[in-house]
Design an enzyme around this catalytic site. Sequence first.
Site, PDB file in Angstrom:
ATOM      1  N   SER A 136       0.834  -1.202   0.000  1.00  0.00           N
ATOM      2  CA  SER A 136       0.000   0.000   0.000  1.00  0.00           C
ATOM      3  C   SER A 136       0.872   1.257   0.000  1.00  0.00           C
ATOM      4  CB  SER A 136      -0.963  -0.049   1.193  1.00  0.00           C
ATOM      5  OG  SER A 136      -1.972   0.920   1.095  1.00  0.00           O
ATOM      6  N   ASP A 240      -9.798  -5.539  -4.437  1.00  0.00           N
ATOM      7  CA  ASP A 240      -9.326  -4.339  -3.738  1.00  0.00           C
ATOM      8  C   ASP A 240     -10.031  -3.115  -4.313  1.00  0.00           C
ATOM      9  OD1 ASP A 240      -7.816  -2.126  -2.762  1.00  0.00           O
ATOM     10  OD2 ASP A 240      -6.092  -3.441  -2.475  1.00  0.00           O
ATOM     11  N   HIS A 267      -7.806  -5.642   0.048  1.00  0.00           N
ATOM     12  CA  HIS A 267      -6.639  -4.816   0.356  1.00  0.00           C
ATOM     13  C   HIS A 267      -5.886  -5.407   1.548  1.00  0.00           C
ATOM     14  CE1 HIS A 267      -4.312  -1.174  -0.167  1.00  0.00           C
ATOM     15  NE2 HIS A 267      -4.363  -0.955   1.143  1.00  0.00           N
TER      16      HIS A 267
END
EC number: 3.1.2.-
Length: 297
Positions: A136, A240, A267
Site C-alpha cells: 500500500s 481491492d 486490500h
Amino acid sequence: MPALDIASAPAAVYQQQLHLPRILCLHGGGTNARIFTAQCRALRRQLTDSYRLVFADAPFLSSAGPDVTSVYGEWGPFRSWVPVPAGVDISAWAAAGAASRIDIDVEAIDECIAAAIAQDDRAGATGDWVGLLGFSQGARVAASLLYRQQKQQRMGLTSWSRGRDRKRGATSSTNYRFAVLFAGRGPLLDLGFGSGSLAGSSAASSSASASVSGSESAGEEEEDGHLLSIPTIHVHGLRDPGLEMHRDLVRSCRPSSVRIVEWEGAHRMPITTKDVGAVVAELRHLAISRKYESLRC
C-alpha cells in the site's frame, strides 16, 4: 528514529539468514514494522532460504489503518511514511487522495531507512541489499525510492544510502535491483535526490529523470526516460477497492520491466500457499531472466 523490528521472527532463523541477499520491507500506512512482519509471515516462510527480509518502521505517528485494530489493536504505535494531520483518520485521508498533495518529508524517510540498514548490519547481516518490498503506502514509497535511485544512477550521482551509511559507520551500500509492490497506488512520489546526493550539481540540474545507465539504448531512454525501468513485480488483489489506482502505478513503469500477479483478494497481503507461491515464482523468474545468480529462489 525507529528502525527495523525482528521480534516477530525466531532468532535462530535470523541467524541462519545473515549471509542472504536482503530485501528492505516498507509497511502500509497506519501499521508498523512489527505488524508488517506478521502480515508477511507466509511470504517469509517461502523465502526463508533465499532472502533476508528486513522490516523498517516509518517516521510519523498516525491512527491505525483500515482493519488494523481488529487484529493488531494492541500492536501500536501505528505509523505512516507521510505526515498525517493531527486528529485526521488515515483511512479517510488516504482515500481522499490527500497523500498526493502534501510535502513529503524525504529526510525523515531516509533517516528511517538508514536506521534499519545500520541496525541489521549491527546484527551481523552481510548480504547485499538487493530489493525493496512494500504494501500500500509502503509500496508507493518503495517504487518512488527505486525511481530516485534510477535518476541518480543515470546522472552518475552518489546514491543516498551509500553516503549516509558511511557517515553512520555502516558497511552496507544499496543498489536495489527490483521491487515487489503489493497494492501500491500511483503516481510516484517526488523524493528528489535525497539528503546525501549531489542534488546541487550541474548534472542534477541538467536532467530531470532518466532510465538506469546502460540498461537501454539511447532511443529507449529518450522515449521512456520518465518511466521507472528497474524491474518491478506488482501484486494486485482483484477485490481491492483501490485496484484502478494500483494499475496507475503500473503505468508509471516501463512495460518491459513489469510483471503483474493478480489474486482473488481485497486490500491485504496474500497468505495462502498458492497466492504467495505465485509471487515467489515471479521473483524466481526475475532472478533467472536478469541473470542474478545470487538471487535464485
